[in-house]
Enzyme design. Structure first.
Site, PDB file in Angstrom:
ATOM      1  N   HIS A 121      38.484  23.909  63.705  1.00 35.28           N
ATOM      2  CA  HIS A 121      39.031  24.633  65.003  1.00 35.28           C
ATOM      3  C   HIS A 121      40.007  25.953  64.366  1.00 35.28           C
ATOM      4  CE1 HIS A 121      38.364  20.791  67.283  1.00 35.28           C
ATOM      5  NE2 HIS A 121      37.053  21.200  66.956  1.00 35.28           N
TER       6      HIS A 121
ATOM      7  N   HIS B  32      29.010  16.607  59.990  1.00 28.16           N
ATOM      8  CA  HIS B  32      29.279  15.911  61.174  1.00 28.16           C
ATOM      9  C   HIS B  32      28.920  14.405  60.502  1.00 28.16           C
ATOM     10  CE1 HIS B  32      29.174  19.476  64.043  1.00 28.16           C
ATOM     11  NE2 HIS B  32      30.135  19.096  63.929  1.00 28.16           N
TER      12      HIS B  32
END
Length: 626
Positions: free
Chosen positions: A129, A369
């Site tokens: 992020h 992920h």
């Protein structure tokens, strides 16, 4: 069983590092999100502190690192029309659907790691992020109907994911369509076509500057500050400090937290990292105001921010990345160095663009992920599991953190619960139920989204990156699926041959998740190639990187920064009693639990300013303002 490291792999990484950064590249430039030319105050070599918008991270190329810069392409994008249409074909043949590929190669499931904690996964999300954020096209109309069928109102911004009729989970619900919107690019943002092919825009600063905590502009940062004593705004409830809350009339949550990045509310462990950074910032600001009582609010804030950014960079590169890339790889490629605590690493290079690459942000880093677990487990201080929450049922609603007991239990859980293993399995909470509404039986699929996104941005085929990374050469290549041998298991190559029309149609995002790990790491060689390229950019291309002499830290200050670990941040930011030395690894006989009282606070005495240092600093600040 891993692939033995070889000079070939090491040399190919050095090769991509050279061609991807120092050779003029028409796809390695800049465009802000709303205009096609860069406007900012000129860089000044006397500037002490980072700009919030990321400009002047490289004062010789001031737009590199700016919030709004183009993502970098290592290879020319392969759009269907050569300009901006998503990659759906290869040599005229349709590519297999993203959901079909997910079902074929990436089964539902969750295998717990034997070595790494949930904190490893969560820190990786926070890092991602900080580096990157795409901006999807505005929702003019839904791409799919509420019951999962193609919407008759779908617009050109839709690139919906087709669900096959024989889908093992979703077909029973009658679902044929998963929502997917294309991202904003320089062309869709109004830039003239002379800038084509289209390039996505990164809406956050790619510099690793804690923008999720401090924001990406002066305006955003100003909203997060008290402008008193260098402190960040907080709310106090139930005897604990939190990020300030904001009202959202569209939310069913009792509280939404305001941070430098709206994604902070996505899940509890991620939000807890934000809370830890905010609390540590304010604690250090309070201590600096005692060390230097003559400092004003701005000086305390900027010096504290500078310290916190340096701590984030140190933990990310010297604690977190070794668990992802492998320590040997990092040392061999100069990502990190064996230096004493007070030594500089003076290799800043003004020709290196520190920007985020499409290949990393939209393919290589997304295979991580698989590290996401199906549940978030809460643990007591005695390391006994108390309860669990389902990830898909708590996205963007973290009301449970309002309970101080649960804050501690989640914190202990982050350093006790195993993350998911480096493998092909993904939990149902992200492949079948992601963003599921409370009254729905289905959600969307993150693994299919990852494959679709790599096509949306026009990433070249997997084989092209094998050539780029030096894993293939024209002299030795077969020109067919045999070129994947030794990199991907033979049984998986056979499956790829069954589903893709040709070997050069294979998607980068698909193949990276199937590579066998290089010996001593958890990742395959092409994934390593692309990740190492990004880590080198971020460090070498950033003048104010904490280890560079240009950062402004003294040797004693560097020594203090390098003494801080993630365990320190947890102990100082959350009221827990004990933690292991390495919070990214599960406790064991070599990674003992220690009482938090035995971890030393960062030594701030090197920041105590003498009269001569005060005069020098004010002189430099005055020069920077001219």
């Amino acid at each position: 069983m891993g692939i033995k490291p070889s000079h070939c792999i090491y040399l190919c990484l050095k090769f991509i590092y050279a061609i991807g950064q120092t050779t003029p590249n028409p796809f390695n430039d800049f465009a802000p999100p709303n205009i096609c030319s860069f406007h900012s105050n000129p860089c000044n070599i006397d500037e002490i502190y980072r700009r919030f918008d990321g400009s002047c991270s490289n004062p010789f190329n001031e737009a590199w690192g700016f919030a709004g810069s183009r993502y970098i392409y290592l290879l020319k994008p392969q759009y269907d029309d050569g300009i901006q249409k998503s990659r759906t074909r290869s040599f005229g043949n349709l590519l297999p659907g993203a959901r079909i590929l997910k079902n074929k190669f990436f089964p539902d499931g969750n295998v717990p790691s034997n070595t790494h904690t949930l904190a490893t996964m969560s820190w990786g999300q926070f890092y991602a992020h900080d580096l990157s954020l795409l901006n999807e096209a505005p929702d003019e109309a839904p791409c799919c109907t509420e019951d999962g069928r193609v919407s008759p109102l779908a617009t050109n911004s839709c690139f919906s994911i087709h669900v096959p009729v024989d889908d093992p989970r979703m077909s029973s619900e009658g679902i044929t369509c998963l929502n997917f919107s294309r991202i904003m690019t320089d062309l869709t943002s109004g830039c003239p076509k002379k800038f084509g092919p289209a390039r996505p825009l990164n809406t956050v600063t790619p510099a690793l500057d804690l923008s999720p905590v401090y924001g990406n502009s002066d305006f955003e940062s100003g909203n997060l500050r008290t402008f008193v004593g260098g402190l960040l705004r907080t709310d106090t409830r139930n005897g604990m400090t939190y990020p300030p809350s904001v009202f959202n009339e569209n939310s069913t949550c009792s509280v939404i937290y305001e941070t430098g990045d709206f994604r902070s509310n996505q899940n509890a462990p991620l939000l807890l990292i934000h809370i830890i950074f905010i609390r540590n910032h304010n604690a250090i600001a309070d201590r600096l105001s005692i060390v230097n009582p003559h400092w004003d609010d701005e000086t305390i804030f900027q010096e504290t921010r500078r310290i916190m950014i340096a701590i984030f960079q140190k933990i990310t590169y010297y604690e977190w990345f070794p668990n992802i890339l492998g320590l040997e790889v990092m040392l061999n490629f100069g990502v990190i160095f064996n230096v004493s605590n007070s030594d500089y690493v003076d290799d800043f290079d003004s020709t290196i663009n520190l920007g985020a690459t499409n290949e990393n942000s939209h393919a290589a880093s997304r295979i991580l992920h698989t590290l996401i677990p199906d549940t978030i487990d809460l643990y007591s201080e005695s390391r006994t599991k108390v309860s669990s929450i389902t990830l898909s049922d708590n996205l963007f609603c973290q009301d449970l953190l309002e309970d101080p007991i649960k804050v501690r239990q989640i914190a202990v859980g982050m350093v006790t619960q195993p993350m998911g293993e480096f493998d092909v399995f993904h939990p149902e909470s992200i492949t079948e139920e992601l963003f599921k509404s409370k009254d729905s039986t289905f959600g969307t699929d993150l693994r299919s989204i990852d494959i679709q996104r790599s096509r949306d941005v026009g990433l070249a085929s997997y084989v092209d990156y094998l050539y780029l990374c030096g894993l293939l050469s024209p002299d030795t290549a077969f020109g067919d699926f045999r070129d994947f041998q030794g990199i991907i298991r033979n049984d998986l190559i056979s499956k790829l041959r069954q589903i893709y029309s040709t070997y050069d149609a294979v998607d980068l995002s698909t193949a990276l998740g199937l590579e066998s790990p290089v010996y001593g790491t958890n990742l395959g060689p092409t994934t390593l190639c692309l990740l190492v390229d990004q880590t080198l950019r971020s460090r070498i291309g950033d003048e104010k990187w904490f280890e560079h002499g240009e950062s402004g830290f003294s040797p004693d200050q560097l020594s203090s920064i390098r003494s801080v670990t993630l365990s320190n941040l947890f102990c100082d930011g959350i009221d827990i009693r004990s933690i292991q030395d390495n919070a990214f690894q599960l406790p064991n006989s070599k990674n003992h639990l220690r009482n938090c009282s035995t971890f030393s606070d960062i030594d701030l005495s090197p920041w105590q300013e003498t009269g001569e240092e005060l005069t020098a600093r004010l002189t430099k600040m005055n020069a920077a303002q001219k």
